[in-house]
Design an enzyme around this catalytic site. Structure first.
Site, PDB file in Angstrom:
ATOM      1  N   GLN A  85      -4.310  -1.640   9.819  1.00 56.99           N
ATOM      2  CA  GLN A  85      -4.280  -2.982   9.229  1.00 56.99           C
ATOM      3  C   GLN A  85      -4.855  -4.009  10.211  1.00 56.99           C
ATOM      4  O   GLN A  85      -4.444  -4.072  11.371  1.00 56.99           O
ATOM      5  CB  GLN A  85      -2.826  -3.340   8.854  1.00 56.99           C
ATOM      6  N   ASP A 130     -10.674   2.923   4.286  1.00 54.08           N
ATOM      7  CA  ASP A 130     -10.986   1.491   4.188  1.00 54.08           C
ATOM      8  C   ASP A 130     -12.501   1.278   4.161  1.00 54.08           C
ATOM      9  O   ASP A 130     -12.970   0.175   3.869  1.00 54.08           O
ATOM     10  CB  ASP A 130     -10.411   0.724   5.395  1.00 54.08           C
ATOM     11  N   LYS A 160       0.844  -1.202   0.000  1.00 57.91           N
ATOM     12  CA  LYS A 160       0.000   0.000   0.000  1.00 57.91           C
ATOM     13  C   LYS A 160       0.879   1.251   0.000  1.00 57.91           C
ATOM     14  O   LYS A 160       0.623   2.214  -0.725  1.00 57.91           O
ATOM     15  CB  LYS A 160      -0.934  -0.008   1.217  1.00 57.91           C
TER      16      LYS A 160
END
Ligand code: NAP
Length: 296
Positions: free
Chosen positions: A96, A119, A52
Site C-alpha cells: 500500500q 497492482d 481489499k
C-alpha cells in the site's frame, strides 16, 4: 443521466469470480492468495487495505495483511517482498502506498515479482500495457474503469477521451488504455496535467472525461460537454462536522452540476473506488489461473 454504479458492477464481477472459483476448488485446487503489506498507520491506507482484505475473503480468496511499524527499514521490507516472491502459495502481492519517506517507493514496486504484481506498477507490467501485451497486469484503477465502461456498454471507438492527471497509477495508464486498439479503447486521447493551459478548452471537448487529479470538485458542470460520460477517480477527505467521522468523501468532479450536463457519471463514493477493488481481484484471479492453475 445514467449513474454508473460501481457497487452493482463490482458485485457482478465478484460474483462471477466466486462462481468460477468454486469449480477449481471442487477439483481440489487451493484458493487464490492475496497478500497486502501496509507500513505505518495512515487512516485512509488502513481503510483501503481492510476493504481489499474483506472483499478478497468474501469471494473465497485467502488474504493476509502484514502491518508493519513505520520505523521498519527499507532492507527489511525488501527482504519480506523477496520471501513472498518465492512463496508458491501466494498469487498476488500489493504494498500500500504511500510509504514512509525513508523507503523508496520505486525500489519497492520494482522488487515485486512482475508475475505477482497485481497492482500493475512494475516496469514490466507498465511496458506490457504500453505494448498491448495482454499477459501483464493493468493497474487496478484504470482496469476497473475499463470494466465499468464495458458493463454499461459505453461506446469508446472514435470518441475523444480527455484524461486529467498523468500519475503512473491512474492518469498515464488510463490514457494508454483508452488509446489502445481494443474494444474499450480506440479513442483519440488528450492527457491534461498541472501545466495544461486553459484546461476547460480541453475538458469541454471530451466525449469521455476521466478525472484523476486529487482536487475536490475541481471539474464543474460548465467545464463539461453536454452528453459527455464522466468518470470521477478522485477521493479526498473534506472536513464535514455534520458527519460522525468528521469528514466527507469528495470526488474531483462537482457531482451536482456535472450530473446536469453529462449523459453518464460515476458517483463518489460508490463509483471508481469499488471498481478498483474489482480490478485488483480480477488481477489476482488472473495470476492464479495464469501461473498456479496452469502448472498444477
Ligand atoms: P497524483 O499522483 O497526485 O497525480 C495528480 C495528477 O493531477 C498529476 O499528474 C498532476 O499534474 C495533475 N494535476 C494536479 N493539479 C492539477 C490541476 N490544477 N490541473 C490539471 N492537472 C492537475 O494523484 P493520483 O494518485 O493519480 O490520484 C488522483 C486522485 O485519485 C486522488 O484524489 C486519489 O485519492 C484518487 N485515487 C482514487 C483511486 C480509487 O480507487 N478511486 C485510486 C487511486 C487514486 P502534474 O503531473 O503536472 O503534477
Amino acid at each position: 443521466m445514467t449513474l454508473l454504479d460501481g457497487k452493482v458492477t463490482s458485485q457482478t464481477i465478484k460474483d462471477n469470480i466466486a462462481g468460477e472459483l468454486q469449480k477449481y476448488l471442487s477439483e481440489g485446487r487451493r484458493k487464490p492468495h492475496l497478500v497486502a503489506i501496509l507500513v505505518g498507520n495512515d487512516g485512509a491506507s488502513q481503510t483501503y487495505v481492510a476493504s481489499k482484505q474483506k472483499n478478497s475473503q468474501a469471494i473465497g480468496f485467502d488474504s493476509t495483511v502484514y502491518n508493519y511499524d513505520e520505523t521498519i527499514t527499507e532492507e527489511f521490507l525488501l527482504d519480506k517482498i523477496n520471501q513472498i516472491n518465492n512463496d508458491e502459495a501466494i498469487d498476488g502481492l500489493i504494498v500500500q502506498l504511500p510509504l514512509p519517506k525513508h523507503i523508496s517507493e520505486s525500489k519497492v514496486t520494482q522488487a515485486i515479482k512482475p508475475e505477482k504484481d497485481v497492482d500493475g506498477f512494475h516496469d514490466v507490467n507498465m511496458g506490457k500495457l504500453a505494448k498491448g501485451d495482454e499477459d501483464g497486469f493493468i493497474p487496478a484503477t484504470p482496469y476497473g474503469i475499463v470494466k465499468i465502461l464495458e458493463a454499461y456498454d459505453i461506446q469508446t471507438s472514435g470518441k475523444h477521451c480527455v484524461v486529467v492527471g498523468r500519475s503512473n497509477i491512474v492518469g498515464r495508464p488510463m490514457s494508454i488504455l483508452m488509446s489502445a486498439n481494443s474494444k474499450y479503447g480506440n479513442c483519440t486521447v488528450t492527457l491534461c496535467h498541472s501545466r495544461t493551459a486553459n484546461i476547460e478548452d480541453f475538458t469541454k471537448k471530451a466525449d469521455i472525461l476521466i478525472v484523476a487529479l486529487g482536487k475536490p470538485e475541481f471539474i464543474t458542470g460548465d467545464m463539461i460537454k453536454p452528453g459527455a460520460v464522466v468518470i470521477d477517480v478522485g477521493i479526498s477527505r473534506v472536513e464535514d462536522p455534520s458527519k460522525k467521522s468528521g469528514f466527507a468523501l469528495k470526488g474531483d468532479v462537482h457531482f451536482e452540476s456535472a450530473s446536469e450536463v453529462s449523459s453518464a457519471i460515476t458517483p463518489v463514493p460508490g463509483g471508481v473506488g469499488l471498481m478498483t477493488i474489482a480490478g485488483l481481484l480480477l488481477n489476482t484471479f488472473k495470476s492464479y489461473k495464469q501461473y498456479y492453475l496452469k502448472q498444477n
